[in-house]
Write an enzyme that holds these catalytic residues in place. Sequence first.
Site, short mmCIF file in Angstrom:
data_model
loop_
_atom_site.label_atom_id
_atom_site.label_comp_id
_atom_site.label_asym_id
_atom_site.label_seq_id
_atom_site.Cartn_x
_atom_site.Cartn_y
_atom_site.Cartn_z
N CYS A 136 2.48 -5.09 13.39
CA CYS A 136 2.97 -4.15 12.39
C CYS A 136 3.00 -4.79 11.00
O CYS A 136 3.93 -5.54 10.67
CB CYS A 136 4.36 -3.66 12.78
SG CYS A 136 5.09 -2.61 11.52
N CYS A 139 6.07 -3.90 8.87
CA CYS A 139 7.32 -4.59 9.22
C CYS A 139 7.28 -6.04 8.76
O CYS A 139 8.27 -6.56 8.27
CB CYS A 139 7.53 -4.62 10.74
SG CYS A 139 7.07 -3.14 11.58
N ASP A 140 6.14 -6.71 8.94
CA ASP A 140 6.12 -8.17 8.80
C ASP A 140 5.28 -8.69 7.63
O ASP A 140 5.33 -9.88 7.32
CB ASP A 140 5.58 -8.79 10.10
CG ASP A 140 6.44 -8.40 11.29
OD1 ASP A 140 7.67 -8.29 11.12
OD2 ASP A 140 5.89 -8.19 12.39
#
Length: 318
Positions: A136, A139-140
Amino acid sequence: MIFEKVDCLIIGSGPAGYTAAIYAARAGLKPVLYQGPQPGGQLTITTDVENYPGYPDGVGGPEMMMDFEKQARRFDADIRYGLATSVDFSSYPHKVIIDEQQGIEASSVIISTGASAKWLGLKAEQRLNGKGVSACAVCDGFFFRGQDVVVVGAGDTAAEEASYLSKLCRKVYLLVRRDEMRASKIMQKRVLTAHNIEVLWNTETVDLVGEEELEGVKVINNKTGQETVLHVTGFFVAIGHKPNTDIFRDYLDLDEAGYIKTIKGSARTNIEGVFACGDAQDNVYRQAITAAGTGCMAALDAERFLAEKAVYEEETEV
Ligand code: NDP
């Protein structure tokens, strides 16, 4: 185990689940919705949603899912944290176990468990998960600012992740296993015109380098057989999704990929009183808008099923 009786149980909280909750709540079915491991579903790990009608300027995925939840709560849908861990659809009412300890006896069940990201299956992928490996970018990606990263895949997800990362990272290598991409033309154009995305065609991942943290990715050109190590600190896998339907396998008809089969033109499954919507049953469109549409269908089908059942029970009692 004591079973709580529920008229309409909804499993999952993406666009399908929340839409089903909105319709079921407005129809007076007092739905109970369990959000599952990722409240809000896949859209909570995406950036801008530009193609959902009603948002002319686009909307952030997480923000949109908060709107869905708010709308379901407005009609008193009972939204709860918790994960459905097993089901028993062999007798009626249907039984669903939440978090391995709490029993629900449901007169109707709406499955909207969605799908999850797939992994390549390398051992190192799990060892280095969270230490450079991710599925992701949204997200990261932030953790890889100014660094060099790899994205694997050639569909819209991979193209979107590569474009997103190109705005944060110094360089993005996109590993495409064939000599063409599956992504839509507009997404491909975004990738191919970005100054810091390099597409490596006919290229596959052999292994990941690094013990405690990712230090590099060993790749092979499947045409020439030449192996190279790309010195990167981030490895993003974007090769598609798997439907979250394992717990239903013993009862519901699934296709080869694990998607729930529904009866054409409806959200009905092979089990009476069990309905499926969203990505758990859609291998083709997989969009928020189609998920929401099928969530609506599932709630309407459940409402009809419960109404017909009530009439039948009344008649047989007389
Ligand atoms: P897809 O199934 O479309 O694509 C998966 C990609 O991963 C394919 O290109 C495939 O390669 C590649 N792949 C699969 N396994 C491997 C492997 N082991 N090694 C290397 N590559 C591999 O999945 P997506 O998640 O990209 O998209 C799913 C759906 O969601 C699509 O319908 C898409 O259009 C939609 N979507 C739409 C978005 C938007 O509109 N903004 C954003 C994201 C997704 P190959 O082509 O060789 O099979």
